[in-house]
Write a protein that holds these residues in place. Structure first.
Motif, PDB file in Angstrom:
ATOM      1  N   TYR A  43       0.830  -1.200   0.000  1.00  0.00           N
ATOM      2  CA  TYR A  43       0.000   0.000   0.000  1.00  0.00           C
ATOM      3  C   TYR A  43       0.868   1.255   0.000  1.00  0.00           C
ATOM      4  N   THR A  44       0.498   2.214  -0.821  1.00  0.00           N
ATOM      5  CA  THR A  44       1.193   3.507  -0.830  1.00  0.00           C
ATOM      6  C   THR A  44       0.611   4.384   0.271  1.00  0.00           C
ATOM      7  N   ASP A  45       1.225   5.538   0.460  1.00  0.00           N
ATOM      8  CA  ASP A  45       0.742   6.463   1.489  1.00  0.00           C
ATOM      9  C   ASP A  45      -0.696   6.893   1.200  1.00  0.00           C
ATOM     10  N   SER A  46      -1.006   7.147  -0.060  1.00  0.00           N
ATOM     11  CA  SER A  46      -2.373   7.566  -0.400  1.00  0.00           C
ATOM     12  C   SER A  46      -3.367   6.424  -0.195  1.00  0.00           C
ATOM     13  N   ASP A  47      -2.953   5.175  -0.446  1.00  0.00           N
ATOM     14  CA  ASP A  47      -3.822   4.022  -0.183  1.00  0.00           C
ATOM     15  C   ASP A  47      -4.108   3.893   1.314  1.00  0.00           C
ATOM     16  N   LYS A  48      -3.078   4.075   2.121  1.00  0.00           N
ATOM     17  CA  LYS A  48      -3.236   3.981   3.574  1.00  0.00           C
ATOM     18  C   LYS A  48      -4.166   5.071   4.085  1.00  0.00           C
ATOM     19  N   ARG A  49      -4.000   6.277   3.547  1.00  0.00           N
ATOM     20  CA  ARG A  49      -4.877   7.385   3.939  1.00  0.00           C
ATOM     21  C   ARG A  49      -6.318   7.101   3.542  1.00  0.00           C
ATOM     22  N   ALA A  50      -6.513   6.521   2.371  1.00  0.00           N
ATOM     23  CA  ALA A  50      -7.868   6.202   1.908  1.00  0.00           C
ATOM     24  C   ALA A  50      -8.518   5.149   2.800  1.00  0.00           C
ATOM     25  N   VAL A  51      -7.753   4.154   3.233  1.00  0.00           N
ATOM     26  CA  VAL A  51      -8.286   3.115   4.125  1.00  0.00           C
ATOM     27  C   VAL A  51      -8.611   3.716   5.492  1.00  0.00           C
ATOM     28  N   LEU A  52      -7.709   4.530   6.015  1.00  0.00           N
ATOM     29  CA  LEU A  52      -7.967   5.155   7.318  1.00  0.00           C
ATOM     30  C   LEU A  52      -9.220   6.023   7.269  1.00  0.00           C
ATOM     31  N   GLU A  53      -9.402   6.729   6.168  1.00  0.00           N
ATOM     32  CA  GLU A  53     -10.566   7.607   6.056  1.00  0.00           C
ATOM     33  C   GLU A  53     -11.846   6.827   5.764  1.00  0.00           C
ATOM     34  N   GLY A  54     -11.791   5.921   4.805  1.00  0.00           N
ATOM     35  CA  GLY A  54     -12.994   5.206   4.379  1.00  0.00           C
ATOM     36  C   GLY A  54     -13.462   4.127   5.330  1.00  0.00           C
ATOM     37  N   TRP A  70       2.604   9.365  11.847  1.00  0.00           N
ATOM     38  CA  TRP A  70       1.386   9.025  12.573  1.00  0.00           C
ATOM     39  C   TRP A  70       0.462   8.186  11.696  1.00  0.00           C
ATOM     40  N   VAL A  71       0.358   8.549  10.413  1.00  0.00           N
ATOM     41  CA  VAL A  71      -0.483   7.800   9.476  1.00  0.00           C
ATOM     42  C   VAL A  71       0.025   6.362   9.367  1.00  0.00           C
ATOM     43  N   GLU A  72       1.339   6.195   9.230  1.00  0.00           N
ATOM     44  CA  GLU A  72       1.931   4.847   9.149  1.00  0.00           C
ATOM     45  C   GLU A  72       1.603   4.023  10.391  1.00  0.00           C
ATOM     46  N   ARG A  73       1.794   4.619  11.551  1.00  0.00           N
ATOM     47  CA  ARG A  73       1.563   3.900  12.807  1.00  0.00           C
ATOM     48  C   ARG A  73       0.094   3.540  12.984  1.00  0.00           C
ATOM     49  N   GLN A  74      -0.799   4.496  12.689  1.00  0.00           N
ATOM     50  CA  GLN A  74      -2.228   4.236  12.837  1.00  0.00           C
ATOM     51  C   GLN A  74      -2.701   3.147  11.875  1.00  0.00           C
ATOM     52  N   PHE A  75      -2.205   3.203  10.650  1.00  0.00           N
ATOM     53  CA  PHE A  75      -2.582   2.190   9.669  1.00  0.00           C
ATOM     54  C   PHE A  75      -2.115   0.814  10.130  1.00  0.00           C
ATOM     55  N   ALA A  76      -0.872   0.710  10.551  1.00  0.00           N
ATOM     56  CA  ALA A  76      -0.338  -0.584  11.003  1.00  0.00           C
ATOM     57  C   ALA A  76      -1.102  -1.086  12.225  1.00  0.00           C
ATOM     58  N   ARG A  77      -1.352  -0.204  13.170  1.00  0.00           N
ATOM     59  CA  ARG A  77      -2.038  -0.591  14.401  1.00  0.00           C
ATOM     60  C   ARG A  77      -3.464  -1.067  14.119  1.00  0.00           C
ATOM     61  N   ARG A  78      -4.189  -0.287  13.349  1.00  0.00           N
ATOM     62  CA  ARG A  78      -5.593  -0.612  13.116  1.00  0.00           C
ATOM     63  C   ARG A  78      -5.765  -1.859  12.251  1.00  0.00           C
ATOM     64  N   THR A  79      -4.959  -2.024  11.236  1.00  0.00           N
ATOM     65  CA  THR A  79      -5.089  -3.221  10.407  1.00  0.00           C
ATOM     66  C   THR A  79      -4.645  -4.461  11.185  1.00  0.00           C
ATOM     67  N   ARG A  80      -3.625  -4.330  12.011  1.00  0.00           N
ATOM     68  CA  ARG A  80      -3.168  -5.462  12.819  1.00  0.00           C
ATOM     69  C   ARG A  80      -4.243  -5.874  13.824  1.00  0.00           C
ATOM     70  N   LEU A  81      -4.851  -4.899  14.501  1.00  0.00           N
ATOM     71  CA  LEU A  81      -5.882  -5.216  15.490  1.00  0.00           C
ATOM     72  C   LEU A  81      -7.089  -5.895  14.850  1.00  0.00           C
ATOM     73  N   HIS A  82      -7.519  -5.415  13.713  1.00  0.00           N
ATOM     74  CA  HIS A  82      -8.664  -6.028  13.049  1.00  0.00           C
ATOM     75  C   HIS A  82      -8.316  -7.406  12.513  1.00  0.00           C
ATOM     76  N   GLY A  83      -7.113  -7.588  12.030  1.00  0.00           N
ATOM     77  CA  GLY A  83      -6.680  -8.908  11.569  1.00  0.00           C
ATOM     78  C   GLY A  83      -6.686  -9.923  12.690  1.00  0.00           C
ATOM     79  N   HIS A  84      -6.146  -9.521  13.844  1.00  0.00           N
ATOM     80  CA  HIS A  84      -6.118 -10.435  14.991  1.00  0.00           C
ATOM     81  C   HIS A  84      -7.519 -10.769  15.484  1.00  0.00           C
ATOM     82  N   SER A  85      -8.393  -9.775  15.542  1.00  0.00           N
ATOM     83  CA  SER A  85      -9.736 -10.053  16.039  1.00  0.00           C
ATOM     84  C   SER A  85     -10.504 -10.958  15.078  1.00  0.00           C
ATOM     85  N   MET A  86     -10.306 -10.797  13.774  1.00  0.00           N
ATOM     86  CA  MET A  86     -10.983 -11.675  12.822  1.00  0.00           C
ATOM     87  C   MET A  86     -10.402 -13.079  12.869  1.00  0.00           C
TER      88      MET A  86
END
Length: 94
Positions: A43-54, A70-86
């Motif tokens: 994912y590029t920076d714009s892809d990560k921003r789109a996922v965080l926003e959408g 901050w965008v990098e950290r939030q993207f990694a944190r949120r995708t990791r947490l959702h992956g683990h919960s699923m």
């Protein structure tokens, strides 16, 4: 799968495959061409921003105020947490 999507805050409007279809595609040793399992490393920076926003509802103003690290950290944190919960939702309890 819809219950897991709602529990993890993912929109119902996404087209969801059955567990068997997803498992068979992930069990193949070939590269995932269809895109059922996203490769977040590509994912590029714009892809990560789109996922965080959408998906996660982070505003563009907040992302701009906090910067690219901050965008990098939030993207990694949120995708990791959702992956683990699923994953936990799909694993049987022994």
């Amino acid at each position: 799968m819809r219950v897991l999507a709602r529990a993890n805050g993912v929109s119902d409007s996404l087209e969801q495959k059955t567990f068997i279809q997803t498992y068979r595609k992930s069990a193949r040793r070939s590269v995932d061409v269809i895109g059922d399992i996203p490769n977040f490393d590509e994912y590029t920076d714009s892809d990560k921003r789109a996922v965080l926003e959408g998906v996660f509802g982070v505003t563009e103003q907040r992302m701009n105020a906090n910067g690219p690290v901050w965008v990098e950290r939030q993207f990694a944190r949120r995708t990791r947490l959702h992956g683990h919960s699923m994953e936990r939702g799909l694993t049987p309890n022994y």
